[in-house]
Design a protein around this motif. Structure first.
Motif, PDB file in Angstrom:
ATOM      1  N   MET A  55       0.801  -1.220   0.000  1.00 41.11           N
ATOM      2  CA  MET A  55       0.000   0.000   0.000  1.00 41.11           C
ATOM      3  C   MET A  55       0.837   1.274   0.000  1.00 41.11           C
ATOM      4  N   PHE A  61      -1.741   2.366  -2.718  1.00 42.44           N
ATOM      5  CA  PHE A  61      -2.854   3.069  -2.071  1.00 42.44           C
ATOM      6  C   PHE A  61      -3.297   4.275  -2.893  1.00 42.44           C
ATOM      7  N   TYR A  62      -2.375   4.930  -3.558  1.00 43.66           N
ATOM      8  CA  TYR A  62      -2.679   6.143  -4.321  1.00 43.66           C
ATOM      9  C   TYR A  62      -2.715   5.902  -5.823  1.00 43.66           C
ATOM     10  N   TRP A  68      -4.541  -1.546  -9.245  1.00 43.34           N
ATOM     11  CA  TRP A  68      -5.114  -2.444  -8.238  1.00 43.34           C
ATOM     12  C   TRP A  68      -5.497  -3.784  -8.861  1.00 43.34           C
TER      13      TRP A  68
END
Length: 100
Positions: A55, A61-62, A68
Motif C-alpha cells: 500500500m 494506495f494512491y 489495483w
C-alpha cells in the motif's frame, strides 16, 4: 499526470508498524501454542506486513484502479498456483516406505 506526495510521517508510521509486527512475530515464536495456531497467526502477521509494503512503499494506495487490478490478479494467480500444488501434495500417500 500528477503524483501524490506522501509525507515523511506516513513512511515513519508504516516503518514503525512493520517493526512492531516483526517484534510481534518474534514474540509469537516464544509462545507455546499448537502448531496450527502458530501457522495461522504467523500468516496473518505476514499478510499485514505485506499489505503495508504494497500500500505505502509501492504506492498502491494512491494508484489507479487498473494498478489495483493488476496487483490483485497477481495475488489470484499465486493462490491458484498454491492451490494446485497443495491439491497434488495432499493427494499423495503419506508412507514413503509403502512401496507404492
Amino acid at each position: 499526470m500528477s503524483q501524490h506526495v506522501v509525507k515523511p510521517g506516513v513512511y515513519l508510521a508504516v516503518f514503525g508498524g512493520l517493526i512492531l509486527l516483526t517484534v510481534l512475530t518474534v514474540a509469537l515464536s516464544r509462545v507455546h501454542m499448537s502448531e496450527t495456531m502458530h501457522t495461522v497467526v504467523g500468516l496473518v502477521i505476514a499478510v499485514a506486513k505485506a499489505s503495508l509494503v504494497l500500500m505505502f512503499f509501492m504506492h498502491l494506495f494512491y494508484s489507479s484502479r487498473l494498478t489495483w487490478v493488476v496487483a490483485l490478479s497477481g495475488l489470484l494467480w499465486l493462490g491458484i498456483l498454491i492451490g494446485y500444488t497443495m491439491s497434488d501434495y495432499l493427494t499423495r500417500g503419506w508412507d514413503p516406505f509403502s512401496g507404492k
